[in-house]
Design a protein around this motif. Sequence first.
Motif, PDB file in Angstrom:
ATOM      1  N   GLN A   1     -27.303 -37.325 -18.233  1.00 15.25           N
ATOM      2  CA  GLN A   1     -27.076 -36.255 -19.202  1.00 15.25           C
ATOM      3  C   GLN A   1     -26.042 -36.716 -20.220  1.00 15.25           C
ATOM      4  O   GLN A   1     -25.016 -37.287 -19.853  1.00 15.25           O
ATOM      5  CB  GLN A   1     -26.594 -34.990 -18.493  1.00 15.25           C
ATOM      6  N   VAL A   2     -26.312 -36.462 -21.490  1.00 16.14           N
ATOM      7  CA  VAL A   2     -25.409 -36.832 -22.562  1.00 16.14           C
ATOM      8  C   VAL A   2     -25.136 -35.606 -23.423  1.00 16.14           C
ATOM      9  O   VAL A   2     -26.057 -34.876 -23.787  1.00 16.14           O
ATOM     10  CB  VAL A   2     -26.017 -37.946 -23.445  1.00 16.14           C
ATOM     11  N   ARG A   3     -23.879 -35.374 -23.730  1.00 14.35           N
ATOM     12  CA  ARG A   3     -23.518 -34.305 -24.654  1.00 14.35           C
ATOM     13  C   ARG A   3     -23.045 -34.933 -25.941  1.00 14.35           C
ATOM     14  O   ARG A   3     -22.204 -35.836 -25.924  1.00 14.35           O
ATOM     15  CB  ARG A   3     -22.439 -33.409 -24.058  1.00 14.35           C
ATOM     16  N   LEU A   4     -23.571 -34.434 -27.065  1.00 14.43           N
ATOM     17  CA  LEU A   4     -23.259 -34.998 -28.379  1.00 14.43           C
ATOM     18  C   LEU A   4     -22.601 -33.938 -29.254  1.00 14.43           C
ATOM     19  O   LEU A   4     -23.082 -32.803 -29.313  1.00 14.43           O
ATOM     20  CB  LEU A   4     -24.535 -35.503 -29.055  1.00 14.43           C
ATOM     21  N   VAL A   5     -21.538 -34.315 -29.937  1.00 16.15           N
ATOM     22  CA  VAL A   5     -20.833 -33.393 -30.817  1.00 16.15           C
ATOM     23  C   VAL A   5     -20.603 -34.069 -32.161  1.00 16.15           C
ATOM     24  O   VAL A   5     -19.902 -35.086 -32.242  1.00 16.15           O
ATOM     25  CB  VAL A   5     -19.489 -32.948 -30.219  1.00 16.15           C
ATOM     26  N   GLU A   6     -21.214 -33.487 -33.216  1.00 15.18           N
ATOM     27  CA  GLU A   6     -21.039 -34.027 -34.562  1.00 15.18           C
ATOM     28  C   GLU A   6     -19.825 -33.414 -35.245  1.00 15.18           C
ATOM     29  O   GLU A   6     -19.430 -32.286 -34.946  1.00 15.18           O
ATOM     30  CB  GLU A   6     -22.266 -33.746 -35.444  1.00 15.18           C
ATOM     31  N   SER A   7     -19.275 -34.151 -36.185  1.00 14.89           N
ATOM     32  CA  SER A   7     -18.192 -33.646 -37.024  1.00 14.89           C
ATOM     33  C   SER A   7     -18.189 -34.432 -38.326  1.00 14.89           C
ATOM     34  O   SER A   7     -18.851 -35.471 -38.437  1.00 14.89           O
ATOM     35  CB  SER A   7     -16.833 -33.786 -36.322  1.00 14.89           C
ATOM     36  N   GLY A   8     -17.458 -33.916 -39.304  1.00 19.55           N
ATOM     37  CA  GLY A   8     -17.289 -34.643 -40.556  1.00 19.55           C
ATOM     38  C   GLY A   8     -18.078 -34.110 -41.728  1.00 19.55           C
ATOM     39  O   GLY A   8     -17.941 -34.610 -42.845  1.00 19.55           O
ATOM     40  N   GLY A   9     -18.901 -33.106 -41.502  1.00 28.40           N
ATOM     41  CA  GLY A   9     -19.647 -32.542 -42.605  1.00 28.40           C
ATOM     42  C   GLY A   9     -18.746 -31.759 -43.544  1.00 28.40           C
ATOM     43  O   GLY A   9     -17.567 -31.530 -43.251  1.00 28.40           O
ATOM     44  N   GLY A  10     -19.307 -31.352 -44.670  1.00 29.49           N
ATOM     45  CA  GLY A  10     -18.535 -30.569 -45.621  1.00 29.49           C
ATOM     46  C   GLY A  10     -19.195 -30.509 -46.973  1.00 29.49           C
ATOM     47  O   GLY A  10     -20.368 -30.869 -47.125  1.00 29.49           O
ATOM     48  N   LEU A  11     -18.424 -30.060 -47.951  1.00 20.90           N
ATOM     49  CA  LEU A  11     -18.886 -29.928 -49.332  1.00 20.90           C
ATOM     50  C   LEU A  11     -18.280 -31.061 -50.157  1.00 20.90           C
ATOM     51  O   LEU A  11     -17.071 -31.285 -50.112  1.00 20.90           O
ATOM     52  CB  LEU A  11     -18.459 -28.575 -49.899  1.00 20.90           C
ATOM     53  N   VAL A  12     -19.118 -31.754 -50.895  1.00 18.07           N
ATOM     54  CA  VAL A  12     -18.660 -32.879 -51.707  1.00 18.07           C
ATOM     55  C   VAL A  12     -19.445 -32.897 -53.006  1.00 18.07           C
ATOM     56  O   VAL A  12     -20.593 -32.434 -53.053  1.00 18.07           O
ATOM     57  CB  VAL A  12     -18.819 -34.200 -50.930  1.00 18.07           C
ATOM     58  N   GLN A  13     -18.838 -33.397 -54.058  1.00 15.68           N
ATOM     59  CA  GLN A  13     -19.539 -33.520 -55.329  1.00 15.68           C
ATOM     60  C   GLN A  13     -20.455 -34.734 -55.320  1.00 15.68           C
ATOM     61  O   GLN A  13     -20.218 -35.709 -54.589  1.00 15.68           O
ATOM     62  CB  GLN A  13     -18.533 -33.640 -56.469  1.00 15.68           C
ATOM     63  N   ALA A  14     -21.466 -34.677 -56.147  1.00 12.03           N
ATOM     64  CA  ALA A  14     -22.376 -35.814 -56.275  1.00 12.03           C
ATOM     65  C   ALA A  14     -21.583 -37.069 -56.626  1.00 12.03           C
ATOM     66  O   ALA A  14     -20.661 -37.027 -57.440  1.00 12.03           O
ATOM     67  CB  ALA A  14     -23.423 -35.528 -57.336  1.00 12.03           C
ATOM     68  N   GLY A  15     -21.955 -38.168 -55.970  1.00  9.84           N
ATOM     69  CA  GLY A  15     -21.236 -39.419 -56.151  1.00  9.84           C
ATOM     70  C   GLY A  15     -20.128 -39.637 -55.152  1.00  9.84           C
ATOM     71  O   GLY A  15     -19.581 -40.742 -55.055  1.00  9.84           O
ATOM     72  N   GLY A  16     -19.792 -38.603 -54.408  1.00 11.10           N
ATOM     73  CA  GLY A  16     -18.724 -38.692 -53.426  1.00 11.10           C
ATOM     74  C   GLY A  16     -19.183 -39.276 -52.107  1.00 11.10           C
ATOM     75  O   GLY A  16     -20.331 -39.713 -51.969  1.00 11.10           O
ATOM     76  N   SER A  17     -18.256 -39.269 -51.147  1.00 12.51           N
ATOM     77  CA  SER A  17     -18.521 -39.875 -49.835  1.00 12.51           C
ATOM     78  C   SER A  17     -18.111 -38.936 -48.706  1.00 12.51           C
ATOM     79  O   SER A  17     -17.202 -38.114 -48.872  1.00 12.51           O
ATOM     80  CB  SER A  17     -17.736 -41.186 -49.686  1.00 12.51           C
ATOM     81  N   LEU A  18     -18.775 -39.091 -47.590  1.00 15.23           N
ATOM     82  CA  LEU A  18     -18.411 -38.420 -46.340  1.00 15.23           C
ATOM     83  C   LEU A  18     -18.688 -39.378 -45.192  1.00 15.23           C
ATOM     84  O   LEU A  18     -19.585 -40.226 -45.298  1.00 15.23           O
ATOM     85  CB  LEU A  18     -19.230 -37.141 -46.122  1.00 15.23           C
ATOM     86  N   ARG A  19     -17.954 -39.220 -44.110  1.00 13.44           N
ATOM     87  CA  ARG A  19     -18.263 -39.967 -42.893  1.00 13.44           C
ATOM     88  C   ARG A  19     -18.489 -38.980 -41.759  1.00 13.44           C
ATOM     89  O   ARG A  19     -17.591 -38.203 -41.402  1.00 13.44           O
ATOM     90  CB  ARG A  19     -17.152 -40.936 -42.512  1.00 13.44           C
ATOM     91  N   LEU A  20     -19.683 -39.026 -41.210  1.00 14.31           N
ATOM     92  CA  LEU A  20     -20.015 -38.194 -40.054  1.00 14.31           C
ATOM     93  C   LEU A  20     -19.717 -38.964 -38.780  1.00 14.31           C
ATOM     94  O   LEU A  20     -19.887 -40.176 -38.723  1.00 14.31           O
ATOM     95  CB  LEU A  20     -21.486 -37.797 -40.080  1.00 14.31           C
ATOM     96  N   SER A  21     -19.284 -38.224 -37.776  1.00 13.78           N
ATOM     97  CA  SER A  21     -19.045 -38.803 -36.455  1.00 13.78           C
ATOM     98  C   SER A  21     -19.878 -38.060 -35.425  1.00 13.78           C
ATOM     99  O   SER A  21     -20.134 -36.865 -35.566  1.00 13.78           O
ATOM    100  CB  SER A  21     -17.566 -38.703 -36.079  1.00 13.78           C
ATOM    101  N   CYS A  22     -20.279 -38.772 -34.397  1.00 16.88           N
ATOM    102  CA  CYS A  22     -21.015 -38.190 -33.283  1.00 16.88           C
ATOM    103  C   CYS A  22     -20.372 -38.702 -32.003  1.00 16.88           C
ATOM    104  O   CYS A  22     -20.540 -39.869 -31.647  1.00 16.88           O
ATOM    105  CB  CYS A  22     -22.480 -38.581 -33.350  1.00 16.88           C
ATOM    106  N   ALA A  23     -19.625 -37.828 -31.346  1.00 17.70           N
ATOM    107  CA  ALA A  23     -18.949 -38.198 -30.102  1.00 17.70           C
ATOM    108  C   ALA A  23     -19.845 -37.900 -28.917  1.00 17.70           C
ATOM    109  O   ALA A  23     -20.392 -36.798 -28.801  1.00 17.70           O
ATOM    110  CB  ALA A  23     -17.637 -37.432 -29.978  1.00 17.70           C
ATOM    111  N   ALA A  24     -20.003 -38.883 -28.055  1.00 15.95           N
ATOM    112  CA  ALA A  24     -20.889 -38.747 -26.895  1.00 15.95           C
ATOM    113  C   ALA A  24     -20.095 -38.713 -25.605  1.00 15.95           C
ATOM    114  O   ALA A  24     -19.122 -39.454 -25.441  1.00 15.95           O
ATOM    115  CB  ALA A  24     -21.876 -39.907 -26.856  1.00 15.95           C
ATOM    116  N   SER A  25     -20.515 -37.856 -24.690  1.00 17.49           N
ATOM    117  CA  SER A  25     -19.888 -37.806 -23.371  1.00 17.49           C
ATOM    118  C   SER A  25     -20.579 -38.801 -22.457  1.00 17.49           C
ATOM    119  O   SER A  25     -21.643 -39.332 -22.776  1.00 17.49           O
ATOM    120  CB  SER A  25     -20.013 -36.399 -22.787  1.00 17.49           C
ATOM    121  N   GLY A  26     -20.009 -39.041 -21.311  1.00 15.51           N
ATOM    122  CA  GLY A  26     -20.648 -39.902 -20.332  1.00 15.51           C
ATOM    123  C   GLY A  26     -20.192 -41.340 -20.415  1.00 15.51           C
ATOM    124  O   GLY A  26     -19.603 -41.779 -21.398  1.00 15.51           O
TER     125      GLY A  26
END
Length: 123
Positions: A1-26
């Motif tokens: 069994q694996v539990r996944l939790v995403e983070s890092g989303g949000g509102l950004v203007q065109a041309g900008g950057s974001l980094r999403l993370s996905c933390a996994a258990s186990g």
Amino acid sequence: QVRLVESGGGLVQAGGSLRLSCAASGRTFSTYAMGWFRQAPGKEREIVAAISRGGGTTYYTDSVKGRFTISRDSAKNTMYLQMNSLKPEDTAVYYCAADQGILITSQYKYDYWGQGTQVTVSS
């Protein structure tokens, strides 16, 4: 069994950057192939990128090639999606997924999913 939790989303203007993370258990993170998917309103969920269980092989859908980078850190049990040069058409809920395998690009072959994180790109 694996539990996944995403983070890092949000509102950004065109041309900008974001980094999403996905933390996994186990303790078997390194045995799982992983991927990022997204679903925009009124559209089907689509693959964005995938990474092999060892991290040495990656896959990108054509629309994000050269802009997004998928990576994983086994020491932190975390997968990342660095998103640069964002466009309004990248707006969607982004999901991470995991399953045992080498490299998986089909959403139907993933058993484990996170809850999703919203990414909104304004023009």
